[in-house]
Design an enzyme around this catalytic site. Structure first.
Site: not given
Ligand code: PMP
Length: 396
Positions: A186, A214, A244
């Site tokens: 990300s 992502h 997302k």
């Molecule tokens: N895994 C990754 C790679 C993420 O980027 C994120 C969110 N930032 C999450 C898990 C967590 O997801 P959530 O917002 O649904 O808790």
């Protein structure tokens, strides 16, 4: 009387963070998290949301959520294994399995929760996990919770992964070995080298685990990174978030029926925490239906992302090597990066700065997240503001 030790711990640490300018002040939105947002009464072009396809504010999702509230109320009422499983939970899980081309799927309350749930349900202290050094915090915490030996490999370095897989295998110390990676990273927007990871996994019989938070809705015409590489039958765990591109909230694991059966009896957030609400579930179902029916939003996302990238590049900004819509604008110096983001904000663009320790020192960047919901006019306006502030600060 409350604890004096706690008070001094909090005072000391909060003051330290504030003193170093690292205390994160949160700006509440006074609007939906769409392509434009309102903060402190001011309208801004939003380049900081993960709402990749604009579905968080989609009318069809809102209608599905309203109807579910009318039919089921606002809460599931219990954990899934007592009597908190609604028929629409199962419908969502079937849709997720279709969406990910797997036999079955299980939904969780969030993507974060999903990583806490899934890793520790299969890995324990007799196992080892090979984890990319840039994996998301929830993967790191999920690995720690499992008590397995964590072996970090250099970011997307397949020679390092192979060497560590070989060493772990030949040591004879571990029952099972897992390799775990983000599908899309990300901070830089690069894609995991899944074909090579699968090859190494086959050589050493590793369990494969991909967190595609992502990549879902973005790569593989929306189906995600695993589908992008045509590896749907080669990855054991495809996990992701519903917050997302899907636009709502929640997380999931998609994989073999037996894996999902196991997670339903062993993963603790499924067993001990109340599930997604009816509104969330219904909105997620609608969102996945939209994604499976048409690639229109996905195409628009890529069109917008390419437009923004071209615009920033032509101005002379360093936008890194992203392979996805994530568009970092790399400034380098931490203080300058923060100042740049602040000035963009003052001029009408909301794009957050990301600096050390989230990214390596000296690689501070303003991260842009274009979405399918941006219009060309909005992107032009944002690029114009980048030009103005960039020139003013001597960055271009
Ligand atoms: N895994 C990754 C790679 C993420 O980027 C994120 C969110 N930032 C999450 C898990 C967590 O997801 P959530 O917002 O649904 O808790």
């Amino acid at each position: 009387m409350t604890s004096k030790k706690l008070d001094s711990f909090l005072d000391e640490n909060l003051n330290d963070l504030k003193g170093r300018g690292l205390y994160n002040v949160i700006d509440p939105l006074e609007s939906p998290n769409g392509p434009k947002i309102k903060i402190n009464g001011k309208e801004l072009i939003n380049l900081s949301s993960n709402n990749y396809l604009g579905l968080a504010t989609d009318e069809k999702l809102k209608k599905a959520a309203r109807e579910a509230v009318e039919k089921y109320g606002v809460g599931a009422g219990a954990v899934r294994t007592i009597n908190g499983t609604l028929d629409i939970h199962l419908e969502l899980e079937e849709k997720l399995a279709q969406f990910k081309y797997t036999e079955a799927a299980i939904a969780y309350q969030s993507g974060f929760n999903c990583n806490m749930a899934a890793i520790s349900a299969v890995m324990d202290k007799n196992d080892a996990i090979l984890s990319d050094e840039l994996n998301h915090a929830s993967i790191i915490d999920g690995c720690r919770l499992s008590k397995a030996k964590i072996i970090r490999f250099n970011h997307s370095d397949m020679d390092d992964l192979r060497a560590k897989a070989k060493e772990a295998t030949e040591s004879g110390l571990y029952n099972k070995i897992m390799v775990i990676t983000d599908g899309v990273f990300s901070m830089d927007g690069d894609i995991a080298k899944l074909p090579e990871i699968v090859e190494i996994a086959e050589e050493f019989d590793l369990i494969t685990y991909v967190d595609d938070a992502h990549g879902s809705g973005v790569l593989g015409k929306g189906a995600g990174t695993v589908k992008h590489f045509g590896l749907s039958d080669k990855i054991d765990f495809q996990i992701g978030t519903l917050s997302k591109a899907i636009g709502v909230v929640g997380g999931y694991v998609a994989g073999k029926q037996s894996l999902i059966d196991w997670l339903k009896v062993r993963s603790r957030p499924f067993l001990f925490s109340t599930s997604l609400t009816p509104a969330d579930i219904a909105a997620c179902i609608k969102s996945i239906e939209i994604l499976m029916e048409s690639t229109e939003l996905n195409e628009k996302l890529w069109e917008n992302a390419n437009y923004l990238k071209d615009g920033l590049k032509k101005l002379g900004f360093d936008i890194g090597e992203s392979e996805t819509p994530i568009t970092p604008c790399i400034i380098g110096d931490e203080v300058k990066t923060q100042e740049f983001s602040k000035r963009l904000n003052e001029e009408g663009v909301y794009a957050k700065s990301i600096v050390f320790p989230t990214v390596p020192r000296g690689t501070g960047r303003v991260r842009n997240m274009p979405s399918a919901a941006h219009t060309t006019d909005m992107l032009d306006e944002a690029i114009g503001i980048y030009q103005k502030v960039g020139k003013e600060m001597g960055l271009i």
